[in-house]
Design a protein around this motif. Structure first.
Motif, PDB file in Angstrom:
ATOM      1  N   PHE A  14      17.583   7.077  -7.941  1.00 20.79           N
ATOM      2  CA  PHE A  14      17.983   5.840  -7.265  1.00 20.79           C
ATOM      3  C   PHE A  14      19.493   5.800  -7.048  1.00 20.79           C
ATOM      4  O   PHE A  14      19.970   5.503  -5.949  1.00 20.79           O
ATOM      5  N   VAL A  15      20.248   6.136  -8.098  1.00 24.86           N
ATOM      6  CA  VAL A  15      21.709   6.077  -8.016  1.00 24.86           C
ATOM      7  C   VAL A  15      22.246   7.144  -7.062  1.00 24.86           C
ATOM      8  O   VAL A  15      23.198   6.888  -6.316  1.00 24.86           O
ATOM      9  N   SER A  16      21.621   8.336  -7.060  1.00 27.93           N
ATOM     10  CA  SER A  16      22.105   9.391  -6.157  1.00 27.93           C
ATOM     11  C   SER A  16      21.854   9.009  -4.700  1.00 27.93           C
ATOM     12  O   SER A  16      22.659   9.329  -3.824  1.00 27.93           O
ATOM     13  N   GLY A  67      25.299   0.931   4.313  1.00 22.84           N
ATOM     14  CA  GLY A  67      24.184   0.055   4.681  1.00 22.84           C
ATOM     15  C   GLY A  67      24.018  -1.097   3.712  1.00 22.84           C
ATOM     16  O   GLY A  67      23.827  -2.243   4.126  1.00 22.84           O
ATOM     17  N   MET A  68      24.126  -0.794   2.416  1.00 18.19           N
ATOM     18  CA  MET A  68      23.949  -1.847   1.406  1.00 18.19           C
ATOM     19  C   MET A  68      25.080  -2.873   1.452  1.00 18.19           C
ATOM     20  O   MET A  68      24.852  -4.061   1.275  1.00 18.19           O
ATOM     21  N   ILE A  69      26.314  -2.396   1.690  1.00 17.12           N
ATOM     22  CA  ILE A  69      27.451  -3.325   1.765  1.00 17.12           C
ATOM     23  C   ILE A  69      27.310  -4.235   2.987  1.00 17.12           C
ATOM     24  O   ILE A  69      27.505  -5.453   2.899  1.00 17.12           O
ATOM     25  N   LEU A  70      26.930  -3.649   4.121  1.00 13.00           N
ATOM     26  CA  LEU A  70      26.696  -4.458   5.320  1.00 13.00           C
ATOM     27  C   LEU A  70      25.575  -5.463   5.086  1.00 13.00           C
ATOM     28  O   LEU A  70      25.665  -6.628   5.483  1.00 13.00           O
ATOM     29  N   VAL A 119      14.066  -2.335   2.851  1.00 20.82           N
ATOM     30  CA  VAL A 119      12.695  -2.381   2.313  1.00 20.82           C
ATOM     31  C   VAL A 119      12.032  -1.013   2.440  1.00 20.82           C
ATOM     32  O   VAL A 119      11.397  -0.524   1.491  1.00 20.82           O
ATOM     33  N   ALA A 120      12.224  -0.343   3.601  1.00 26.98           N
ATOM     34  CA  ALA A 120      11.645   0.994   3.794  1.00 26.98           C
ATOM     35  C   ALA A 120      12.231   1.985   2.788  1.00 26.98           C
ATOM     36  O   ALA A 120      11.501   2.825   2.231  1.00 26.98           O
ATOM     37  N   SER A 121      13.536   1.895   2.538  1.00 25.47           N
ATOM     38  CA  SER A 121      14.191   2.804   1.588  1.00 25.47           C
ATOM     39  C   SER A 121      13.674   2.595   0.172  1.00 25.47           C
ATOM     40  O   SER A 121      13.497   3.556  -0.581  1.00 25.47           O
ATOM     41  N   ILE A 122      13.440   1.317  -0.188  1.00 24.24           N
ATOM     42  CA  ILE A 122      12.941   1.009  -1.536  1.00 24.24           C
ATOM     43  C   ILE A 122      11.503   1.519  -1.684  1.00 24.24           C
ATOM     44  O   ILE A 122      11.144   2.098  -2.723  1.00 24.24           O
ATOM     45  N   ILE A 123      10.693   1.334  -0.629  1.00 25.39           N
ATOM     46  CA  ILE A 123       9.308   1.819  -0.669  1.00 25.39           C
ATOM     47  C   ILE A 123       9.307   3.342  -0.832  1.00 25.39           C
ATOM     48  O   ILE A 123       8.553   3.887  -1.638  1.00 25.39           O
ATOM     49  N   ALA A 124      10.196   4.025  -0.092  1.00 25.30           N
ATOM     50  CA  ALA A 124      10.268   5.490  -0.158  1.00 25.30           C
ATOM     51  C   ALA A 124      10.682   5.965  -1.552  1.00 25.30           C
ATOM     52  O   ALA A 124      10.410   7.105  -1.927  1.00 25.30           O
ATOM     53  N   ALA A 168       0.850  -1.200   0.000  1.00 25.92           N
ATOM     54  CA  ALA A 168       0.000   0.000   0.000  1.00 25.92           C
ATOM     55  C   ALA A 168       0.881   1.245   0.000  1.00 25.92           C
ATOM     56  O   ALA A 168       0.662   2.182  -0.778  1.00 25.92           O
ATOM     57  N   ALA A 169       1.913   1.245   0.854  1.00 22.69           N
ATOM     58  CA  ALA A 169       2.823   2.388   0.940  1.00 22.69           C
ATOM     59  C   ALA A 169       3.583   2.574  -0.374  1.00 22.69           C
ATOM     60  O   ALA A 169       3.696   3.699  -0.881  1.00 22.69           O
ATOM     61  N   GLY A 170       4.083   1.474  -0.927  1.00 20.65           N
ATOM     62  CA  GLY A 170       4.833   1.536  -2.190  1.00 20.65           C
ATOM     63  C   GLY A 170       3.993   2.064  -3.333  1.00 20.65           C
ATOM     64  O   GLY A 170       4.429   2.931  -4.100  1.00 20.65           O
TER      65      GLY A 170
END
Lengths: 141, 128
Positions: free
Chosen positions: B58-60, B70-73, B44-49, A132-134
């Motif tokens: 996305f790249v920036s 964060g991604m490397i970890l 997941v939260a970052s992708i949703i945002a 929903a958020a996405g």
């Protein structure tokens, strides 16, 4: 474990009692969630390959990234992504349940069923909320 | 199965049956699991945002120090956890001589994929 054939003798030995195997065992929440945690783990391993392909495409440039992005927004891509999202939340919640068990808490039958149904409910709610958020964020762009 | 030949007679005698490595595997699976809870939720939260955002956006985001670290970890914890988990699955279901090869293949694939992912992040972060 592979069963060894009985030793050769005059009298055939009585068959040993066998534990009920998975095909004839009535599915229960406990066993289904145990299998689901493993199955989602294997599925998420495949998703992890997809994650690396996605990041690599972004590193390769706008054109390769656009190819991946088109696949992800396609009908089939969205179905797969939805399945991966639900698998992720089920594995996450199931994993947290396992971590609680590792502290020797929640082993009473009642607790096991409460935590089990909580995992199912939380995974469903989190998946629905995430989508929903996405969709809201994507739609408001 | 002649895996015993990989161990010296002394190592076999000292072990008294246990390879003494099970607890390490078990613990590493838990440590990576605990690390993955915040890392995957953040991801997941970052992708949703960033749903529906274009390549540049996305790249920036990915090239910011916070996101790339964060991604490397995430990739390191994720593929370590995946290798440990898939190894248990193989050990449970594969009983032939293919087991040893399958476990080695899983580990090579997982750590290979982790390196590919990390290099891709670094490539984006340091101006590819």
């Amino acid at each position: 474990m592979d069963a060894k054939p009985p030793p050769l003798g005059k009298k055939a030995p009585r068959p040993r009692p066998l534990s009920p195997n998975i095909q004839i065992y009535r599915p229960q929440l406990t066993s289904v969630l145990s299998i689901a945690n493993r199955a989602t783990g294997v599925l998420l391993s495949l998703a992890a390959i997809g994650l690396v392909i996605w990041i690599s495409a972004a590193a390769a440039g706008p054109e390769p990234y656009a190819v991946i992005q088109r696949a992800l927004v396609s009908w089939a891509g969205q179905v797969v992504l939805f399945g991966v999202t639900f698998s992720f939340f089920l594995h996450l919640c199931g994993g947290i349940r396992h971590l609680v068990w590792d502290t020797v808490h929640g082993f009473e039958l009642r607790s096991i069923y409460i935590s089990g149904w909580s995992v199912v409910a939380a995974s469903a709610v989190l998946t629905a909320t995430a989508w929903a958020a996405g969709l809201f964020v994507a739609g408001s762009r | 199965m002649n895996r015993q030949s990989f161990r010296s007679p002394l190592a076999r005698a000292l072990g008294l049956g246990s390879a003494k490595r099970g607890s390490r595997h078990w613990l590493a699976e838990r440590v990576t699991a605990i690390a993955l809870v915040p890392l995957t939720v953040w991801f997941v939260a970052s992708i949703i945002a960033r749903a529906g955002s274009d390549y540049t956006a996305f790249v920036s985001w990915l090239s910011t120090p916070f996101a790339s670290v964060g991604m490397i970890l995430l990739l390191i914890a994720l593929f370590h956890h995946t290798a440990l988990g898939l190894q248990v699955v193989i050990e449970d279901y594969v009983h032939s001589g293919a087991r040893f090869a399958a476990v080695i293949a899983i580990q090579l694939c997982c750590y290979g994929l982790a390196v590919v992912g990390v290099i891709a992040i670094l490539h984006i972060a340091f101006g590819g």
